[in-house]
Design an enzyme around this catalytic site. Structure first.
Site, PDB file in Angstrom:
ATOM      1  N   HIS A  97      -0.040   4.967   7.034  1.00  0.00           N
ATOM      2  CA  HIS A  97      -0.942   3.817   7.183  1.00  0.00           C
ATOM      3  C   HIS A  97      -2.377   4.267   7.359  1.00  0.00           C
ATOM      4  CE1 HIS A  97       3.013   2.273   8.261  1.00  0.00           C
ATOM      5  NE2 HIS A  97       2.601   1.149   7.729  1.00  0.00           N
TER       6      HIS A  97
ATOM      7  N   GLY B 204       0.808  -1.204   0.000  1.00  0.00           N
ATOM      8  CA  GLY B 204       0.000   0.000   0.000  1.00  0.00           C
ATOM      9  C   GLY B 204       0.851   1.267   0.000  1.00  0.00           C
ATOM     10  N   HIS B 205       2.175   1.088  -0.012  1.00  0.00           N
ATOM     11  CA  HIS B 205       3.090   2.234  -0.013  1.00  0.00           C
ATOM     12  C   HIS B 205       3.826   2.371  -1.349  1.00  0.00           C
ATOM     13  CE1 HIS B 205       2.300   2.131   4.209  1.00  0.00           C
ATOM     14  NE2 HIS B 205       2.977   1.023   4.409  1.00  0.00           N
TER      15      HIS B 205
END
Ligand SMILES: Nc1ncnc2c1ncn2[C@@H]1O[C@H](COP(=O)(O)OP(=O)(O)O)[C@@H](O)[C@H]1O
Ligand SMILES: Nc1ncnc2c1ncn2[C@@H]1O[C@H](COP(=O)(O)OP(=O)(O)O)[C@@H](O)[C@H]1O
Ligand SMILES: [Mg+2]
Ligand SMILES: [Mg+2]
Ligand SMILES: [Mg+2]
Ligand SMILES: [Mg+2]
Lengths: 210, 340, 340, 210
Positions: B226, B63-64
């Site tokens: 996050h 997700g990064h």
């Protein structure tokens, strides 16, 4: 506690956590990153698969070590190593005895908390799973001397749930919630919540009615 | 923080298989540059292990992107471990990566300072050392939005991770020893500070709804990567003021001598157009100029993201000749490439 | 289409100055690579004009970054003209760019097929020719979501623009004549087709609210790059199905011979995480494989965007040896760089 | 029409378009890219600045050429070249006469539409500014033979507004709206709307009450 009962404990954990999955994730969304429910569910589902591969006679200690190893290898995040270490340490404390008496179970629970603290360095009051686990283990031992196993388990569950609720006003000093500083106050810690679920599962697993 | 009911639409088939499917796509898109181990969810440099070179391993939750898999290649990482979205990978993956890149000179783990990443990498290092492999670990913690303290989890690792991977990777490519390569990563971490601001939240494929809820005129100040809420909530302000909110704590902590030169890195969190990132960079350069700090090197774009979150982070690294030369050294990855 | 009340937060100081402020940021971030003419809103190759080389000029409305300014440099564009967000630049800018890159071998205008871009570039070419400059124009129209016809504005220019700028730019760098360089751009346009899908709308800094309104389970199929609605609205579907919706019209129109090799380009519209773009690319490669079409070259990322719109477009170019070699040739721009 | 009146026309256009800016942009948001209002406002604001630089005596034709050139140089998009060409062609048709009679104005309007059609190749019915401009010019000439200037201007404005409304059911074949195909039906064309505004401004500018 015998092999069948420890296996029942793990399956009770898996069922109860899967049922609370969204609730745990929601708690984590408020002060973390919204994955505690899926992390724990993924891990205990893998534990159940692992249990299916063990043969019935496996001693309780070995079952817990296998379960802990499985959590470490499948959960990730903070809870994977922490819960994995807790179960592994408890298992190691039990060695390969086929039967575990209430006092030995107490030592195993002690070893579990000690493992979590050693790895995560959380103090009581830091707003972590330790705030549910430590009081639970203390209550278990206190109730046990003089009392019955059932009372000790009931005391442990009650103390874990109280400890879980007590995390609400705490300011987090460990884990993701610590990044929120003051804003972590007023929310219940997800890991302390899964700790309470796991202690309640233990009580159910060891109660006579199967 | 109330969870918004609103749904975030995504191009996915099944939330459970997003990461392996994306890794499979990377393998096709960058064949020749990368190799993907789908079983362990590893992105490996095509020619790993490089004999005689220190191996660099990093990783973390997915997700990064492009971090970490898009930073694997010559002059940077040898392997990246991909966890589930926003969840650290497990020790088994990290140990497998360590074995796969071990070229006889030892392996460096570059770890972002999150409890999950730190604990899992620690267990991985123990596993690898039990097998006789030589492992060093450097923990990155550059986010000044989080108060540092012995009694807390400490600062988060954010933008400095990209810089440490580039600069330590360059040192490794030059034949540096494990101690030297680890030394560069520690030096970069010591000289780098970051701060992030979010205009919106983001949603994991598993949950599908934004992690937090922001008003039409609110921003989250001091966010990580996050989707977690920040240190505080502020009213939306002109870009110049927001850059001030970010630069002040960075400069307060970094204390660059007036006249010093920095690498200025404006990073998009995923949902902010490049047009705005360049506008922010313009503010950074103006405000640093007023402080007598000059920009020696620059990086602008989406490098360490938080899914589709609209927002940006600013990272400053105080340069010296050694770090400047390592920055300019050739790099050949999916996301960063020059000199080759 | 009802305009949503909801606001899109942005990092800006003043809607009127977004473009010049962003250009100023680019000038600092890419000093040495680029020069910026703020008066004419031009991004110029630092060493322009390159004597004896055909000059390549493109441009259009802003909000599509990195297109066009991020594609200026060795082996690609010599100048990019930036208009207001989603509004074509004016002839004066384009004429100034043409003068600035004229190196004695003529200038090629690469024009996306939108009425505004076409008319303004046509007037600019007339101005430049009146000054005795030699100008060729190639219009890019690769979007198969729009029916082509003599009686309409015709197809939009989308993903093929990036490919034409790269490949024609490479030919110019090799010393190709104006006719040869224009020939490559025409060849690329003839062999390329694209299709786009949006999961959300986007908002211009001036309006601040989304251009159209989409339900939580709706997608716009056949969108361009200006936040305009698409050809039709569909229900959100698994990524594999959406890729099918995009590939079918492309393949129907492109008709690549089975066994042929394509350059597959999965482009993000701005707000879609790279994780999802790689997942889409994986679907593209699977579905092309089933059709007997192989992927010879790949490009995945945000290259021609629509501000923060969540969405993606797929572009396919049927390769031959000449185009493959031109793709592999060195390029040194802010957004695309290899071989140098 | 003299220099003062043509200048008044341009200023009336600028004021009216600025006032309708958001409405024009909203129309463009439905079938285009939501910039027609800001494009036209930016352009006519620049025209006003340009007018301030011209000296009072500048013949009407020269004023229109300068205004058209300014639109081309400041608007961009489709409307910049189209409206710019319209005004330049009208200006060129007027040469440097200091006074323009109604018939000459009609020829100038003819030249304006012809310029738009030549550049943009739009047919009547394509859902563009042409669908307001062409009927306006036709109505002007028809009303003029035998009638007064005032009647001709009123007829032109009415026809432009009717033409503007008539674009609603049309399927767009030119400009961005054409990308929507069937979905362009049911929306009023932004450019036809600014055409109606500009014709109404002409009537106001030439009406005796200043
Ligand atoms: N240092 C620590 N010691 C004990 N428990 C911790 C520590 N850090 C985090 N935890 C527990 O882990 C929980 C979060 O687990 P999870 O969400 O699965 O991992 P992550 O935070 O990596 O996403 C917290 O609620 C907290 O109870
Ligand atoms: N080919 C054409 N001929 C005449 N008018 C056109 C043509 N194409 C577009 N237009 C007009 O231009 C208007 C749109 O102008 P504008 O929004 O300012 O430019 P853009 O479409 O480039 O954003 C349309 O409403 C239409 O009336
Ligand atoms: Mg979590
Ligand atoms: Mg996590
Ligand atoms: Mg426009
Ligand atoms: Mg428009």
């Amino acid at each position: 506690m015998d092999s069948m009962q420890v296996t029942r404990w793990m399956r009770e954990c898996s069922a109860a956590i899967a049922e609370q999955k969204d609730y745990l994730t929601q708690l984590d969304a408020a002060i973390g990153d919204a994955d505690h429910g899926s992390n724990m569910t993924r891990g205990f589902a893998a534990v159940e698969t692992k249990l299916d591969q063990l043969d019935g006679g496996t001693p309780p200690g070995k079952v817990l070590v296998a379960a802990g190893q499985t959590l470490v290898s499948t959960v990730g995040g903070a809870s994977g190593p922490l819960w994995g270490t807790a179960l592994r340490r408890a298992g190691k404390a039990l060695g390969d005895a086929d039967e575990v008496d209430p006092a030995q179970l107490g030592e195993a629970l002690d070893a579990a908390v000690a493992g979590v603290v050693e790895l995560g360095a959380a103090q009581p009051g830091d707003k972590t799973m330790v705030d549910a686990l430590q009081p639970a283990v203390d209550a278990y031992r206190a109730a046990l001397d003089g009392g019955e196993l059932a009372d000790a388990l009931a005391a442990a569950t009650a103390a874990a749930e109280q400890g879980m609720r007590d995390t609400v006003p705490m300011l987090a000093r460990k884990g993701r919630a610590s990044y929120l500083g003051e804003r972590s106050i007023g929310h219940q810690d997800p890991g302390a919540t899964s700790a309470a679920i796991i202690m309640a599962a233990l009580e159910r697993a060891l109660s006579d009615r199967p | 923080m109330s969870v918004v009911a609103q749904v975030v639409k995504k191009f996915i088939n099944d939330p459970e298989t997003v990461v392996p499917e994306a890794l499979a796509g990377m393998a096709v898109a960058h064949a020749g540059l990368l190799r993907v181990d789908l079983e362990n969810q590893l992105v490996l440099r095509a020619d790993a292990p490089v004999q005689g070179k220190v191996g660099l391993v990093s990783g973390g939750g997915s997700g990064h992107e492009p971090l970490h898999g898009g930073l694997v290649g010559l002059g940077m990482l040898d392997a990246a471990c991909a966890g589930a979205v926003f969840t650290s990978p497990v020790p088994d993956q990290m140990a497998a990566a360590t074995r796969a890149v071990e070229g006889g000179a030892g392996v460096l783990h570059i770890v972002k300072n999150y409890t999950g990443d730190v604990l899992n990498f620690r267990m991985a290092a123990e596993l690898a050392e039990d097998e006789g492999l030589q492992v060093e670990s450097v923990v990155i913690d550059d986010d000044v939005a989080v108060q540092d303290s012995l009694y807390t989890a400490g600062r988060r690792g954010v933008g400095a991770t990209v810089l440490a991977e580039k600069l330590a990777g360059a040192r490794a490519e030059q034949g540096g020893s494990l101690a030297e390569v680890a030394g560069i990563a520690k030096k970069v971490n010591a000289r780098t500070r970051s701060f992030g601001v979010a205009l919106t939240s983001c949603a994991t494929p598993a949950s599908g709804t934004p992690i937090f809820d922001l008003g039409p005129d609110e921003i989250e100040v001091g966010v990580g990567i996050h989707g977690e809420p920040g240190r505080r909530r502020e009213k939306l302000a002109p870009a110049g003021e927001i850059v001030g909110m970010m630069l002040d704590p960075i400069l307060e902590d970094l204390k660059p001598a007036s006249g010093s030169s920095v690498l200025a890195f404006v990073n998009g969190l995923g949902g902010t157009p490049l047009l705005e990132l360049y506008l922010l960079f313009n503010e950074v350069s103006k405000q640093l100029g007023e402080q007598g700090v000059s920009i020696g090197r620059s990086l602008v774009g989406n490098y360490i993201t938080s899914l589709e979150m609209a927002g940006a982070s600013i990272t400053l690294l105080t340069l010296d000749d050694e770090l400047t030369a390592l920055w300019d050294a050739p790099v050949k990855t999916a996301a960063l490439r020059w000199g080759v």
